[in-house]
Design an enzyme around this catalytic site. Structure first.
Site, PDB file in Angstrom:
ATOM      1  N   HIS A  57      77.795  18.232  35.359  1.00 34.26           N
ATOM      2  CA  HIS A  57      77.688  19.315  36.345  1.00 34.26           C
ATOM      3  C   HIS A  57      77.049  20.534  35.685  1.00 34.26           C
ATOM      4  O   HIS A  57      77.706  21.543  35.439  1.00 34.26           O
ATOM      5  CB  HIS A  57      79.064  19.657  36.906  1.00 34.26           C
ATOM      6  N   LEU A  58      75.773  20.482  35.412  1.00 34.18           N
ATOM      7  CA  LEU A  58      75.080  21.521  34.654  1.00 34.18           C
ATOM      8  C   LEU A  58      74.590  22.620  35.591  1.00 34.18           C
ATOM      9  O   LEU A  58      73.919  22.347  36.587  1.00 34.18           O
ATOM     10  CB  LEU A  58      73.878  20.929  33.911  1.00 34.18           C
TER      11      LEU A  58
END
Length: 542
Positions: free
Chosen positions: A473-474
């Site tokens: 989840h960047l």
């Protein structure tokens, strides 16, 4: 002479696919989309359980990894992102999760006008086609990503959910309704046994439009600038090849994802001056926040060995059992091939007394071998994981060189913030309670990871350092904020500060982490951006 379009979009992932479809609805505008990867012909993309194969396949993924730190036990952690049509929506866990309303209210409070929950809800609704239970005032029904309920139900998962309810965690029939707290089954982007990526949901059927051009295997290597205006993009089809130019009459839109967007800005001369000088890139526009403010969710997972005779995913995915599941998949019956990797969710609190959940927990009636990437155990097992909703630990993404075939430096600084460590410990202790309920006990043999010897806070943290991992989840490397914020990269219309003709539309603009998987919010961002770009009146606030 370079080809010319009104809009050039870099990246055909979740945001790029939706944005290209929406912009090309206007027959008077021409759109070109550049995707660094190939077409989505790999069959494992379309079989939901195929994520086990695609995440290890450099043919359809960016095989990024983080820099080692003492808080990851000196490990590099694989931070894989999609590199094919649909981007990460073609290789992710297919979970649809909007998060909590106050995620977005906090964005608005930071000076980002029009980004509160009431402003964004219509755009969430426009991007989904909910199939199943849901409030019609909050859930979309007509178009977009099909969002379906789990149809393959396992008795171990049912026992896990019952145990959580016994602990006082309420059963939640729709965690995307605006009230997230509770336990239940995940909603996912799967329809008729197949993954539905953003490309398949939005762009695939639009490709017959004469004003839309899609180019695959086109790795953007530079934004073409004329002073402070972006006028096009150069891309390469192979390392060492001759760059090809495409020009943009109106805008260049970056939708390459949190790592690639930051890197492309930097190698094009937009970013922190010290870094550009280090790269040997002429400073075209100094912008200190490019590549900074990076965040990701860091998860720790506990594994329980199930009692002999319990048929978990570990056994169902092998030999004759797998053959039976393939037959069920082929005949449209519930099966393990058409499930998301996480089956049940728990949104709850690391400590008593909190107003809202600060943790996301997941459960699966299966387990993977320690230290091995998605290789199932040889014994029946089950796994539960937990991560903090809104980590404060932040890092960066920085180009190592001007060669875009060289992976960027990704440093998340996981668990560097003291509060993050406290919440993480609270999450691991909650996992233990949920895995030790009387309802689940008939299926549990023993805890194998981290094991009963790991008990103190220091021991749990040491386990997290040595065994925790990314959730992919960047966010944050081109964060949205007002011009007076020295760390902001784009304004609240997603235009790069100090530039014209240049916009960012992907997860990198998130000013803070959402209490969710990032996919649904990324789609919402692209939907909202399409109205900005087309000059349309904003959707009515809910």
């Amino acid at each position: 002479m370079a080809d010319e379009f009104d809009y050039v979009i870099v990246g055909c992932g979740a945001a790029g696919s939706l944005l290209a479809a929406r912009l090309s609805e206007d027959a008077q505008s021409s759109v070109c989309v550049l995707e660094a990867g190939p077409k989505d012909r790999n069959p494992f993309i379309h079989i939901p359980a195929g994520f086990i194969k695609t995440l290890k396949d450099p043919g359809v993924t960016w095989q990024f990894s983080t820099e080692p730190t003492e808080r990851t036990g000196g490990r590099r952690i694989a931070t894989v992102q999609g590199r094919t049509l649909g981007g990460s929506s073609s290789v992710n866990g297919m979970i649809y999760n909007r998060g909590q309303p106050n995620d977005l209210d906090h964005w608005a409070q930071r000076g980002n006008r029009g980004w509160g929950y009431a402003d964004c809800l219509p755009y969430f609704m426009r991007t989904e086609r909910r199939i199943g239970y849901g409030d019609p005032e909050r859930r979309g029904r007509t178009e977009g990503i099909p969002v379906t309920d789990m149809d393959w139900i396992h008795p171990v998962t049912e026992a896990f959910i019952a145990g959580c309810v016994g602990l006082g965690i309420p059963r939640n029939p729709d965690y995307n309704s605006g009230d997230q707290a509770g336990v239940g089954y995940f909603q996912r982007a799967i329809l008729n046994g197949r993954r539905v990526s953003a490309y398949r949901a939005f762009l695939h059927n639009a490709l017959n439009r004469p004003n839309l051009s899609l180019r695959t295997n086109a790795r953007a290597c530079e934004i073409i600038l004329e002073g402070k205006r972006a006028v096009g993009v150069r891309y390469l089809s192979e390392r060492g090849g001759k760059p090809v130019e495409v020009r943009a009459r109106r805008e260049v839109i970056l939708s390459g994802g949190t790592a690639n967007t930051a890197r492309l800005l930097q190698v094009s001369g937009i970013g922190p001056g010290w870094l550009l000088q280090k790269l040997g890139v002429a400073v075209q526009h100094e912008l200190a926040g490019v590549g900074e403010n990076f965040r990701d969710h860091y998860a720790s997972r506990f594994v329980m060995r199930a009692k002999p005779g319990t048929m978990t995913l570990n056994e169902l995915s092998k030999g004759l059992n797998l053959g039976k599941q393939l037959l069920r998949w082929g005949t449209g019956q519930p099966n393990i091939l058409a499930t998301a990797p996480s089956h049940a969710h728990v949104f709850w609190k690391s400590f008593e007394g909190l107003d809202q959940p600060d943790l996301q927990c997941v459960f699966t009636p299966g387990s993977y071998k320690e230290g091995m990437v998605y290789v199932l155990d040889d014994y029946p097992g089950m796994t539960a994981g937990a991560w903090q909703h809104r980590p404060e630990s932040k890092g960066w993404v920085r180009a190592r060189s001007t060669d875009v075939f060289e992976d960027p430096e990704i440093q998340p600084n996981y668990l560097s913030d003291e509060m993050d460590r406290r919440v993480h410990i609270g999450g691991m202790r909650l996992l233990r309670r949920m895995l030790s309920t009387p309802e689940l006990a008939p299926f549990v043999d023993q805890e194998t990871l981290p094991g009963p010897d790991v008990q103190t806070d220091d021991e749990l943290l040491d386990f997290a350092f040595k065994n925790g991992s990314t959730t992919y989840h960047l966010i944050g490397t081109a964060r949205m904020g007002p011009a007076e914020d020295p760390t902001a990269v784009v304004d609240d219309r997603l235009r790069v500060h100090g530039m014209t003709g240049l916009r960012v539309v992907d997860a990198s603009i998130m000013p803070a982490m959402v209490s969710a998987n990032t996919y649904a919010t990324t789609l919402m961002i692209a939907e909202k951006a399409s109205d900005f770009i087309r000059g349309r009146e904003m959707a009515s606030a809910a």
